[in-house]
Design an enzyme around this catalytic site. Structure first.
Site, PDB file in Angstrom:
ATOM      1  CB  CYS A 117      -0.935   0.004   1.208  1.00  0.00           C
ATOM      2  SG  CYS A 117      -2.101  -1.390   1.225  1.00  0.00           S
ATOM      3  CG  HIS A 257      -3.288   3.348   1.953  1.00  0.00           C
ATOM      4  ND1 HIS A 257      -3.662   2.875   0.713  1.00  0.00           N
ATOM      5  CD2 HIS A 257      -3.384   2.291   2.804  1.00  0.00           C
ATOM      6  CE1 HIS A 257      -3.967   1.589   0.807  1.00  0.00           C
ATOM      7  NE2 HIS A 257      -3.812   1.223   2.066  1.00  0.00           N
ATOM      8  CG  ASN A 287      -6.609  -1.140   0.785  1.00  0.00           C
ATOM      9  OD1 ASN A 287      -5.916  -0.648  -0.111  1.00  0.00           O
ATOM     10  ND2 ASN A 287      -6.077  -1.619   1.902  1.00  0.00           N
TER      11      ASN A 287
END
Length: 335
Positions: A117, A257, A287
């Site tokens: 990520c 994020h 996500n």
């Protein structure tokens, strides 16, 4: 007086699949419900590739094509493509090289990076270094992940979190006071077991045993990751602020994020930022791992004005985390 030459974002592009996987759809697949998912994660739906023939390189290419179209970018002028992904098409063929071929980039070379990520921010700094040094004139940085290929849709703890997507930015050199100003990154390998796909690499090659034990799917200790993400993202943002003599109030937008809305809100609150300063699209995409930050830049590009101060921050597997401070420039437009 020496003029600082920065790498500035001059074009952006994004792609998400057409197929929507809503929380109501997941209610039919696992023991969960829409209210619980929204309360715990902020996610209402995510986009999923429903065609087995579409891989990460395809999504990355779609995002790059959008970038080139909207920014009127000549593909022959692109020098390098850096793709950050945890879900490459193949173990031994870089996704970057495939994107160059699919997008018709005859003069570019492509590579991959993997910091999960956090990967887009790591790749962005690498690309910026190439621009700042003068070795490259145009570098494309892409974050792309087909998370549906590593998600176990019988595991209610992880299948609610992830979606598929890709985002891309073009970096060019500028002598104007805009562009990437600073980055601060950290890693801690002791956290690897808390967010990992165990099998498929050289440590645990594919076997009947790894298939039976479902070791090719992502596994996560949510509580550990939740706390580490808040601390890591907040601390690295504060390091950037300190080293650049900035107050949090001087930051126009935080681009975090998109892993969990509660993490995003906690980081924003600890930095003293208002809700309007924090960009959020997790409710629509979930996500998307390395794609979350470039997708945010793509979604909200019209909100950013020349000279706006943006703080980008992420936390991911590895553990990997960090922050990047940039000043928004001027995006290319079609004639």
């Amino acid at each position: 007086m020496r003029i600082r030459k920065n790498a500035v974002i001059t074009a952006v592009g994004g792609y998400v699949p057409d197929t929507v996987l809503s929380n109501l759809d997941l209610e039919k697949m696992v023991d969960t419900n829409n209210e619980w998912i929204v309360a715990r994660t902020g996610i209402k739906e995510r986009r999923i590739v429903n065609d087995a023939l579409i891989a990460t390189s395809d999504m990355a290419t779609y995002a790059l094509n959008r970038l080139m179209e909207d920014g009127d970018v000549d593909p022959d002028e692109i020098d390098c493509v850096i793709v950050s992904t945890s879900t490459p098409d193949y173990v031994m063929v870089s996704t970057g090289s495939m994107v160059c071929e699919k997008a018709g980039l005859k003069n570019a070379w492509g590579i991959d990076t993997n910091a999960a990520c956090s990967g887009f921010l790591y790749a962005l700094t690498l690309g910026a270094s190439m621009i700042e040094s003068g070795r490259c004139k145009k570098v494309v940085v892409i974050g792309a992940d087909k998370n549906s290929s590593i998600v176990n849709y019988t595991d209610r703890n992880t299948c609610i979190l992830f979606g598929d997507g890709a985002g891309a930015v073009l970096l060019e050199q500028t002598e104007e006071p805009v562009g990437l100003m600073d980055s601060f990154f950290r890693t801690d390998g002791t956290g690897k077991e808390n967010l990992i796909v165990t099998a498929g690499g050289s440590r645990h090659p594919a076997s009947q045993e790894t298939l039976d034990e479902k070791l090719h799917y992502v596994r996560q200790d949510g509580r550990v990751v939740f706390k580490a993400a808040i601390n890591g993202m907040t601390n690295t943002c504060n390091e950037i602020l300190k080293s650049n003599d900035l107050l949090a109030s001087q930051i126009d937008y935080l681009i975090p994020h998109q892993a969990n809305l509660r993490i995003i809100q906690a980081v924003g609150e600890q930095l003293g930022l208002s809700e309007t300063q924090v960009k959020v699209n997790i409710d629509r995409y979930g996500n998307t791992t390395a794609a979350t930050i470039p997708l945010c830049l793509w979604d909200f590009k019209d909100d950013f004005k020349y000279g706006d101060k943006l703080m980008l921050t992420a936390f991911g597997a590895g553990f990997s985390w960090g922050a990047t401070y940039l000043k928004w420039g001027t995006l290319r437009k079609k004639d």
